[in-house]
Write a protein that holds these residues in place. Structure first.
Motif, PDB file in Angstrom:
ATOM      1  N   MET A 269       4.535  -5.815  -0.322  1.00  0.00           N
ATOM      2  CA  MET A 269       3.894  -4.962   0.661  1.00  0.00           C
ATOM      3  C   MET A 269       3.501  -5.755   1.890  1.00  0.00           C
ATOM      4  N   GLY A 270       4.217  -6.646   2.405  1.00  0.00           N
ATOM      5  CA  GLY A 270       3.844  -7.588   3.410  1.00  0.00           C
ATOM      6  C   GLY A 270       3.119  -7.082   4.646  1.00  0.00           C
ATOM      7  N   HIS A 271       3.127  -5.789   4.927  1.00  0.00           N
ATOM      8  CA  HIS A 271       2.489  -5.263   6.125  1.00  0.00           C
ATOM      9  C   HIS A 271       1.227  -4.510   5.761  1.00  0.00           C
ATOM     10  N   SER A 272       0.251  -4.531   6.678  1.00  0.00           N
ATOM     11  CA  SER A 272      -0.952  -3.736   6.447  1.00  0.00           C
ATOM     12  C   SER A 272      -0.654  -2.282   6.780  1.00  0.00           C
ATOM     13  N   VAL A 273      -1.442  -1.399   6.202  1.00  0.00           N
ATOM     14  CA  VAL A 273      -1.285   0.027   6.470  1.00  0.00           C
ATOM     15  C   VAL A 273      -1.472   0.305   7.955  1.00  0.00           C
ATOM     16  N   ARG A 274      -2.453  -0.356   8.554  1.00  0.00           N
ATOM     17  CA  ARG A 274      -2.692  -0.140   9.986  1.00  0.00           C
ATOM     18  C   ARG A 274      -1.495  -0.542  10.824  1.00  0.00           C
ATOM     19  N   SER A 275      -0.864  -1.689  10.486  1.00  0.00           N
ATOM     20  CA  SER A 275       0.279  -2.117  11.296  1.00  0.00           C
ATOM     21  C   SER A 275       1.458  -1.177  11.109  1.00  0.00           C
ATOM     22  N   LEU A 276       1.657  -0.667   9.880  1.00  0.00           N
ATOM     23  CA  LEU A 276       2.733   0.292   9.654  1.00  0.00           C
ATOM     24  C   LEU A 276       2.460   1.596  10.388  1.00  0.00           C
ATOM     25  N   ALA A 277       1.228   2.070  10.300  1.00  0.00           N
ATOM     26  CA  ALA A 277       0.873   3.312  10.981  1.00  0.00           C
ATOM     27  C   ALA A 277       0.979   3.144  12.492  1.00  0.00           C
ATOM     28  N   ALA A 278       0.528   2.005  13.006  1.00  0.00           N
ATOM     29  CA  ALA A 278       0.589   1.774  14.447  1.00  0.00           C
ATOM     30  C   ALA A 278       2.031   1.683  14.933  1.00  0.00           C
TER      31      ALA A 278
ATOM     32  N   TYR B 283      -2.112   9.286   1.224  1.00  0.00           N
ATOM     33  CA  TYR B 283      -3.375   9.028   0.527  1.00  0.00           C
ATOM     34  C   TYR B 283      -3.238   7.856  -0.433  1.00  0.00           C
ATOM     35  N   VAL B 284      -2.103   7.743  -1.091  1.00  0.00           N
ATOM     36  CA  VAL B 284      -1.884   6.615  -1.999  1.00  0.00           C
ATOM     37  C   VAL B 284      -1.900   5.304  -1.211  1.00  0.00           C
ATOM     38  N   VAL B 285      -1.205   5.287  -0.092  1.00  0.00           N
ATOM     39  CA  VAL B 285      -1.150   4.074   0.736  1.00  0.00           C
ATOM     40  C   VAL B 285      -2.540   3.718   1.259  1.00  0.00           C
ATOM     41  N   GLN B 286      -3.271   4.712   1.741  1.00  0.00           N
ATOM     42  CA  GLN B 286      -4.611   4.453   2.260  1.00  0.00           C
ATOM     43  C   GLN B 286      -5.546   3.972   1.153  1.00  0.00           C
ATOM     44  N   CYS B 287      -5.450   4.569  -0.008  1.00  0.00           N
ATOM     45  CA  CYS B 287      -6.284   4.161  -1.139  1.00  0.00           C
ATOM     46  C   CYS B 287      -5.957   2.732  -1.561  1.00  0.00           C
ATOM     47  N   LEU B 288      -4.684   2.398  -1.585  1.00  0.00           N
ATOM     48  CA  LEU B 288      -4.299   1.030  -1.933  1.00  0.00           C
ATOM     49  C   LEU B 288      -4.887   0.024  -0.958  1.00  0.00           C
ATOM     50  N   SER B 289      -4.888   0.380   0.303  1.00  0.00           N
ATOM     51  CA  SER B 289      -5.484  -0.498   1.304  1.00  0.00           C
ATOM     52  C   SER B 289      -6.968  -0.707   1.021  1.00  0.00           C
ATOM     53  N   LEU B 290      -7.644   0.370   0.699  1.00  0.00           N
ATOM     54  CA  LEU B 290      -9.074   0.300   0.422  1.00  0.00           C
ATOM     55  C   LEU B 290      -9.370  -0.495  -0.841  1.00  0.00           C
ATOM     56  N   VAL B 291      -8.712  -0.166  -1.940  1.00  0.00           N
ATOM     57  CA  VAL B 291      -9.039  -0.823  -3.204  1.00  0.00           C
ATOM     58  C   VAL B 291      -8.553  -2.266  -3.241  1.00  0.00           C
ATOM     59  N   SER B 292      -7.531  -2.594  -2.479  1.00  0.00           N
ATOM     60  CA  SER B 292      -7.085  -3.987  -2.457  1.00  0.00           C
ATOM     61  C   SER B 292      -8.150  -4.888  -1.850  1.00  0.00           C
ATOM     62  N   ARG B 293      -8.886  -4.357  -0.883  1.00  0.00           N
ATOM     63  CA  ARG B 293      -9.983  -5.126  -0.294  1.00  0.00           C
ATOM     64  C   ARG B 293     -11.156  -5.276  -1.258  1.00  0.00           C
ATOM     65  N   ALA B 294     -11.220  -4.371  -2.241  1.00  0.00           N
ATOM     66  CA  ALA B 294     -12.300  -4.427  -3.232  1.00  0.00           C
ATOM     67  C   ALA B 294     -11.914  -5.291  -4.424  1.00  0.00           C
ATOM     68  N   GLY B 295     -10.699  -5.817  -4.418  1.00  0.00           N
ATOM     69  CA  GLY B 295     -10.279  -6.730  -5.473  1.00  0.00           C
ATOM     70  C   GLY B 295      -9.764  -6.063  -6.738  1.00  0.00           C
ATOM     71  N   VAL B 296      -9.214  -4.865  -6.623  1.00  0.00           N
ATOM     72  CA  VAL B 296      -8.662  -4.190  -7.796  1.00  0.00           C
ATOM     73  C   VAL B 296      -7.477  -4.978  -8.339  1.00  0.00           C
ATOM     74  N   ASP B 297      -7.367  -4.960  -9.649  1.00  0.00           N
ATOM     75  CA  ASP B 297      -6.276  -5.644 -10.330  1.00  0.00           C
ATOM     76  C   ASP B 297      -4.925  -5.165  -9.800  1.00  0.00           C
TER      77      ASP B 297
END
Length: 86
Positions: free
Chosen positions: A1-10, A55-69
């Motif tokens: 997933m090398g790109h951030s959601v923001r960079s893909l959306a932008a 929503y899946v992509v946005q959620c992944l962005s959020l939970v990845s910052r929270a350290g989800v497995d």
């Protein structure tokens, strides 16, 4: 997933259009073609499927910052994709 959601959306944004709207427009078009080819389910609209993926992509962005497995996150993505398959 090398790109951030923001960079893909932008990168998908067009002047005057929300980057998230542009994302869903691009994905909706792809899902419409995939439905026509029998590759994904046609039980729901391609617009609703595109929203799900956003929503899946946005959620992944959020939970990845929270350290989800990572394994759990991958399983969730696999489940979302499996739900789209025809």
């Amino acid at each position: 997933m090398g790109h951030s959601v923001r960079s893909l959306a932008a990168s998908a944004a067009w002047p005057g259009m929300s980057p998230y709207r542009r994302f869903t427009d691009i994905v909706t078009d792809a899902l419409r073609r995939a439905q026509a080819a029998g590759e994904v389910t046609d039980g729901t609209s391609p617009e609703a499927q595109a929203q799900l993926l956003l929503y899946v992509v946005q959620c992944l962005s959020l939970v990845s910052r929270a350290g989800v497995d990572r394994k759990a996150a991958r399983a969730a993505v696999d489940a979302a994709i499996a739900g789209l398959r025809a």
